[in-house]
Design an enzyme around this catalytic site. Structure first.
Site, mmCIF file in Angstrom:
data_model
loop_
_atom_site.group_PDB
_atom_site.id
_atom_site.type_symbol
_atom_site.label_atom_id
_atom_site.label_comp_id
_atom_site.label_asym_id
_atom_site.label_seq_id
_atom_site.Cartn_x
_atom_site.Cartn_y
_atom_site.Cartn_z
ATOM 1 C CE1 TYR A 1 -3.579 -2.543 0.450
ATOM 2 C CE2 TYR A 1 -3.660 -2.767 2.255
ATOM 3 C CZ TYR A 1 -3.816 -3.569 1.370
ATOM 4 O OH TYR A 1 -5.085 -4.132 1.149
ATOM 5 N N PRO B 1 -16.242 -2.624 0.809
ATOM 6 C CG PRO B 1 -16.364 -1.751 3.589
ATOM 7 C CD PRO B 1 -15.413 -2.148 2.043
ATOM 8 C CG LEU B 2 -18.498 2.710 1.476
ATOM 9 C CD1 LEU B 2 -18.031 3.767 1.614
ATOM 10 C CD2 LEU B 2 -20.132 2.049 1.986
#
Length: 320
Positions: free
Chosen positions: A58, A206-207
């Site tokens: 990341y 989750p979105l």
């Protein structure tokens, strides 16, 4: 913030919302500045959050560095999950990436330095590389536990049959998988398998890349605008789901994305809320207080359901 037991193989209580740190830093050209990342971390901690997920890849290691700077003087208060496989290099040497023991050893040592800690709570391969034998992964993770460098082991983005094979031989604590209203194929094998083995389930996206917030309908920008390879887009099925989110959100006086996250919280897992701005994390934290009715959950379940396929469809006919 509510807390619940992380799976059935630990006695660890974790906040029900995990803070995802994939957007902390901007070495890949898009993400939160160090100042904004600090504000997000502080807001999450102030709300009682104790579970942060990151990875060496990341922002090419910057995410771990920013998390490490924040937790340095309060390490014991947080559960830190990180991952290896891709490494923190933009173009790693062939011997420095993958799931083999060399990459694992190099990965954990580098992550410990960036995180400014002498142990990692949950450590896992970032994805199945399709090459490394089960036994090598198992022995490598067990050695790290024995050395005290990690406390719990997990797997991210592994097929269910491989996860089950590894879980039958090692004290596996966690899996990380993609799960949201637009991506529920994990219901076929991964979610039942996790329940069978008592694994703590960390659910990312989750979105659905922001699509479930409805912001792209308003012309706003986000990762989907910049990532042409995104699997998420509106079609006949997803439009019905998003429309229903707007209907429920209007009824409850909240935002569609908060309804989508509240739905995720109703499942047996821990949603990972990735945040690039303070508004993102505040909206996610507020979703924890939304009470969806059973009818709301049923409506969203039915609209987003996936076919389970063989042998599940066959068994449904012969077991009833």
């Amino acid at each position: 913030m509510k807390y619940k037991l992380f799976g059935k193989n630990t006695g660890l209580f974790a906040s029900e919302i995990i803070l995802g740190a994939s957007m902390f830093g901007a070495r890949k050209g898009y993400g939160a500045s160090p100042e904004d990342a600090g504000k997000i971390l502080a807001a999450y901690a102030d709300a009682g959050g104790n579970f942060i997920d990151t990875a060496d890849t990341y922002q090419l290691g910057e995410s771990e560095e920013l998390v490490g700077g924040f937790i340095e003087h309060q390490r014991s208060n947080f559960i830190i999950s990180t991952k290896y496989t891709r490494s923190s290099k933009a173009r790693p040497a062939i011997s420095n990436s993958g799931n083999h023991r060399k990459a694992m050893r190099q990965g954990v040592e580098a992550s410990l330095k960036r995180l400014k800690t002498d142990y990692i709570d949950i450590y896992m391969p970032h994805f199945d590389d399709g090459v490394t034998p089960f036994d090598e992964i198992i022995r490598g993770l067990e050695d790290l536990v024995s050395a005290g460098k990690i406390l719990y082991t997990g797997l991210a983005n592994f097929p269910s049959w491989k996860t089950a094979a590894i879980a039958s031989q090692v004290h596996l604590a966690a899996i990380q998988l993609e799960y949201n209203l637009l991506q529920r194929t994990a219901d076929r094998e991964l979610m039942p398998m996790a329940a069978q083995f008592g694994l703590g389930t960390m659910m990312y996206s989750p979105l659905a890349g922001g699509l479930l917030t409805g912001k792209y309908r308003k012309g706003e920008t986000g990762r989907m605008n910049l990532n042409q390879a995104s699997d998420y887009h509106e079609n006949e099925t997803t439009t019905k789901i998003i429309d229903q989110l707007f209907i429920i959100a209007k009824e409850l006086h909240v935002e569609p994305g908060q309804v989508a996250l509240a739905w995720g919280l109703s499942k047996d897992g821990f949603p990972i809320v990735g945040a690039r701005t303070i508004d993102h994390i505040n909206a996610g934290l507020q979703a924890a207080s939304i009470q969806l009715s059973p009818d709301h959950i049923i409506q969203l379940d039915q609209l987003s359901a996936v076919t389970l396929g063989y042998p599940h469809d066959l068994l449904a006919t012969v077991q009833n």
